[in-house]
Design an enzyme around this catalytic site. Structure first.
Site, PDB file in Angstrom:
ATOM      1  N   CYS A   3       0.822  -1.213   0.000  1.00  0.00           N
ATOM      2  CA  CYS A   3       0.000   0.000   0.000  1.00  0.00           C
ATOM      3  C   CYS A   3       0.861   1.270   0.000  1.00  0.00           C
ATOM      4  O   CYS A   3       1.449   1.591  -1.030  1.00  0.00           O
ATOM      5  CB  CYS A   3      -1.002  -0.043   1.154  1.00  0.00           C
ATOM      6  N   HIS A  31      -3.031  -5.203   1.694  1.00  0.00           N
ATOM      7  CA  HIS A  31      -2.318  -5.396   2.963  1.00  0.00           C
ATOM      8  C   HIS A  31      -2.348  -6.858   3.401  1.00  0.00           C
ATOM      9  O   HIS A  31      -3.155  -7.198   4.286  1.00  0.00           O
ATOM     10  CB  HIS A  31      -3.014  -4.590   4.069  1.00  0.00           C
ATOM     11  N   GLU A  75      -0.508  -8.251   5.376  1.00  0.00           N
ATOM     12  CA  GLU A  75      -0.122  -8.310   6.790  1.00  0.00           C
ATOM     13  C   GLU A  75      -1.331  -8.222   7.722  1.00  0.00           C
ATOM     14  O   GLU A  75      -1.220  -8.510   8.903  1.00  0.00           O
ATOM     15  CB  GLU A  75       0.901  -7.200   7.108  1.00  0.00           C
TER      16      GLU A  75
HETATM   17  N1  GLN Z   1      -3.309   6.500   0.983  1.00  0.00           N
HETATM   18  C1  GLN Z   1      -2.099   6.153   1.661  1.00  0.00           C
HETATM   19  C2  GLN Z   1      -0.887   6.889   1.121  1.00  0.00           C
HETATM   20  O1  GLN Z   1      -0.977   7.680   0.236  1.00  0.00           O
HETATM   21  C3  GLN Z   1      -1.843   4.659   1.599  1.00  0.00           C
HETATM   22  C4  GLN Z   1      -2.891   3.929   2.403  1.00  0.00           C
HETATM   23  C5  GLN Z   1      -2.406   2.688   3.081  1.00  0.00           C
HETATM   24  O2  GLN Z   1      -1.217   2.386   3.170  1.00  0.00           O
HETATM   25  N2  GLN Z   1      -3.354   1.962   3.621  1.00  0.00           N
HETATM   26  O3  GLN Z   1       0.180   6.677   1.582  1.00  0.00           O
END
Ligand code: GLN
Length: 200
Positions: A82, A176, A178
């Site tokens: 992410c 994710h 994790e």
């Molecule tokens: N929107 C977040 C960012 O720009 C990422 C979101 C996340 O890691 N759950 O870093």
């Protein structure tokens, strides 16, 4: 590479503890990385989910930006989930003004891309041809485009967007793993680290 690789989790911000747990569960020695001397100790690095703008600013403040870019350039395996995916992208869309990444993967990643439609959602994706994987997306980015050397490992609905990629020793997912207790993506990464960037 030893059979028990030492894998760091970048611990500036984000869901560090969950990655430490997953890595340990699949047979790695996992430790936190906050300083350049800690980075120097690890065979590979996980960049967790969290907030990429904060991670970038803290990496700068902790004088980790350049050491990290250098290790990635030298071929250190890294996995980003992410926000971590955003941090491993060579180019980003919808970043804040001046937002920087560590880079390494020849791709354009759009921040908060799914989030503009729906903040978080779950979907089953086929990961790396290894069967169905229940993926959790939270204000997730998607991969807008990839260079020739980037392998697409998973796409997701809505839209058939690219949500997992690999380029040599670098791996990234929009979702994710994790958070779900299914450690197959971490197992895949540890396998990558053991095989030193070769095909799996
Ligand atoms: N929107 C977040 C960012 O720009 C990422 C979101 C996340 O890691 N759950 O870093």
């Amino acid at each position: 590479m030893t059979s028990v690789p030492t894998i760091g989790v970048l611990a500036l911000q984000g869901d560090v503890r969950e990655h430490l747990r997953s890595l340990t569960a699949v047979g790695a020695r996992a430790l936190t990385v906050r300083r350049p001397d800690e980075l120097a100790e690890v065979d590979a690095l996980v960049v967790p989910g969290g907030e990429s703008t904060t991670m970038w600013k803290l990496a700068d403040a902790f004088e980790l930006l350049e050491p990290l870019r250098l290790r990635i350039k030298e071929g250190m395996p890294a996995y980003g989930s992410c926000a971590g995916m955003i941090m491993l992208a060579d180019r980003i869309e919808d970043g804040v003004t001046g937002q920087q990444t560590f880079g390494g993967i020849d791709m354009v990643v759009r921040r908060n891309a799914f989030g503009r439609q729906i903040d978080s959602f779950e979907s089953d994706v086929d990961f790396a041809g290894r069967g169905s994987f229940h993926a959790v997306f939270i204000r997730a980015p998607w991969v807008e485009s990839v260079g020739d050397d980037v392998e697409v490992l998973a796409t997701a609905e809505p839209g058939g967007r690219i949500v997992a990629v690999r380029q040599g020793p670098l791996l990234a997912t929009s979702f994710h793993p994790e958070l779900t207790g299914d450690d197959r993506v971490h197992a895949y990464f540890v396998e990558m680290v053991r095989k030193d960037g070769e095909e799996l």
